[in-house]
Design an enzyme around this catalytic site. Structure first.
Site, mmCIF file in Angstrom:
data_model
loop_
_atom_site.group_PDB
_atom_site.id
_atom_site.type_symbol
_atom_site.label_atom_id
_atom_site.label_comp_id
_atom_site.label_asym_id
_atom_site.label_seq_id
_atom_site.Cartn_x
_atom_site.Cartn_y
_atom_site.Cartn_z
ATOM 1 N N GLU A 223 0.869 -1.174 0.000
ATOM 2 C CA GLU A 223 0.000 0.000 0.000
ATOM 3 C C GLU A 223 0.906 1.224 0.000
ATOM 4 O O GLU A 223 1.456 1.606 1.029
ATOM 5 C CB GLU A 223 -0.927 -0.020 1.223
ATOM 6 C CG GLU A 223 -1.800 -1.269 1.325
ATOM 7 C CD GLU A 223 -2.743 -1.429 0.145
ATOM 8 O OE1 GLU A 223 -2.881 -0.495 -0.663
ATOM 9 O OE2 GLU A 223 -3.340 -2.510 0.020
ATOM 10 N N CYS A 257 -1.450 9.367 2.907
ATOM 11 C CA CYS A 257 -1.046 8.834 1.603
ATOM 12 C C CYS A 257 -2.121 9.024 0.542
ATOM 13 O O CYS A 257 -1.815 9.100 -0.650
ATOM 14 C CB CYS A 257 -0.666 7.361 1.715
ATOM 15 S SG CYS A 257 -2.009 6.284 2.258
#
Length: 479
Positions: A223, A257
């Site tokens: 991720e 993010c």
């Protein structure tokens, strides 16, 4: 041995010993039943709730300052919801799946796919949402019946020590272990022969993790980050878009993010958007010393943001501060929120993930410009189109591939329990959350059970004309 590794520790041997202990426990009980898995999930929930204030304070102390409200919203509400959803649906997820059998060739046979635990899963956690990004993966890992080693960030030392102290009260150390990092543990951890490895962090570090895992053929879920764009279409109410965008961009001081990394605005809307953004920022953060505004995680990151802004300014960007404080505070690492106008691709801010309260704005005349620009770069982790027009919305979704999409808002797709979360290309691989997390951390094991009649006898040597006739029939059926 929920030990905290020190510089003098032989890291790899210590980590290997911990992994061996968890693997022995897995092999002794490789298929936990639904009740046992639910108890593990409930234990995670109790741990978070029993120690909520201590966890919130530890995260705040690791940052220097982060509001209790942001931690409760981003770390507790989402994860507790994940746990509740998994407990509700777990028995259904665990059911063997019936699959079709070619009854003509294999009469009486049964095909099933059985989700089974992989074993021991390694989790590498970043610092920006340290509770969420350690516990949320554990929901899928434990639901699937696995055990876990969790390496926390070296920037989350207080939280790590707290979790290492309290977790054995809720889950045995052959089920879950937290590892503190002094800045040198990461490479050793990613070399361990886990049954699966989940990494959340930067694309550059993700490449190194994947290379280390490859030596053991350890499957990975990555991720990562990237530059996630938002696009305001001409038909969308600018004030609504600005309010939603600035909420997410300044949450956690932009250290997310999946946050908006740059924004496309129609040429005629730039100055109105700037005015709206400034009004919103000053209303929400009238004083950067406020406990509501999060600090940048450390001095290195704080200086990197100033260097990024200075680079953009030197190359022609216009800096627009959104509050009266234009200097920030190096002591508390409060970085002033700002916009960058007239940005170009040679600027660092348009080449790297920002991870701060800095929002570059690009103008456009038609959506083809946007589509072509985004598609020239690596595939982003998220895409945020703001439009009421279905054709425009669908054009962006179908022609720009990203890890996920939130339409007319930002980041909310990440918090949906029944939606997979993950990247694509340089923004990551693999998914978790909800059922997708359960499947990601399971081996979907195909099991064929022979019926009473064994048609394979017809193909047993020595081969004869009868064999040829049987094969001819099989080919005819297969065509």
């Amino acid at each position: 041995m929920n030990a905290l590794l020190t510089p003098s520790t032989d890291r790899f041997e210590c980590l290997s010993a911990q992994l061996d202990g968890l693997r022995r426990a897995h092999l002794a009980a490789p298929m936990p039943n639904a009740k046992e898995r639910i108890e593990s999930l409930k234990a995670l929930s109790r741990m978070m709730q029993d120690h909520q204030q201590a966890i919130v304070q530890a995260i705040c102390d690791d940052f220097g300052n982060r509001s209790n409200q942001e931690t409760l919203f981003c770390e507790f509400v989402v994860v507790l919801g994940d746990i509740k959803d998994a407990i509700k649906h777990l028995k259904g997820w665990m059911k063997p799946q019936r699959r079709k059998v070619d009854l003509t060739l294999y009469p009486g046979a049964v095909n099933r796919v059985i989700p089974q635990p992989l074993g021991v899963v390694g989790v590498i956690v970043p610092w920006n949402f340290p509770l969420n990004l350690s516990i949320a993966p554990l929901v899928g890992i434990f639901a699937a019946g696995n055990r876990a080693m969790v390496k926390m960030s070296d920037r989350s030392r207080r939280l790590t020590r707290l979790l290492a102290e309290i977790s054995p009260q809720y889950l045995p150390e052959d089920k879950l272990v937290f590892i503190e990092d002094d800045g040198e543990v990461g490479p050793h951890f990613s070399r361990l022969p886990f049954d699966h490895l989940l990494f959340t962090g930067s694309t550059a570090t993700g490449r190194k993790v994947m290379a280390s895992a490859a030596d053991n053929l350890t499957p990975v879920t990555l991720e990562l980050g990237g530059k996630s764009p938002a696009i305001i279409a001409p038909d969308f109410d600018l004030s609504i878009a600005a309010s939603r965008l600035m909420f997410w961009k300044l949450l956690n001081a932009g250290q997310i993010c999946t946050t908006v990394d740059y924004l496309f605005v129609p040429e005629s809307s730039v100055e109105p958007f700037v005015a709206l953004a400034r009004r919103l920022a000053t209303q929400r953060y009238p004083d950067l010393t406020s406990a509501d505004y999060t600090s940048i995680i450390d001095e290195v990151a704080y200086q990197r943001l100033w260097d990024t802004v200075d680079d953009a300014k030197a190359k022609g960007a216009r800096v627009v501060f959104l509050t009266d404080d234009e200097r920030g505070d190096a002591a508390t690492r409060k970085f002033p929120p700002l916009l960058l106008l007239d940005v170009s691709d040679d600027m660092v801010v348009m080449q790297r993930e920002i991870f701060g309260p800095v929002l570059p704005i690009k103008t456009y005349r038609d959506r083809e410009e946007v589509i072509e620009y985004v598609n020239r770069g690596p595939r982003p982790l998220a895409l945020y189109p703001f439009t009421r027009d279905a054709e425009t919305r669908d054009a962006y979704i179908s022609r720009i591939l990203s890890g996920g999409v939130s339409v007319n808002h930002c980041l909310l797709h990440v918090g949906q329990h029944d939606m997979p979360f993950g990247g694509v290309g340089a923004s990551g691989m693999g998914h978790y959350h909800g059922r997708d997390g359960f499947m990601n951390f399971s081996k979907l094991r195909p099991v064929y059970r022979q019926g009473v009649i064994d048609t394979m006898k017809l193909l047993t040597p020595p081969y004869t004309t009868t064999t040829d006739k049987v094969l001819a029939v099989m080919q005819w059926i297969a065509r």
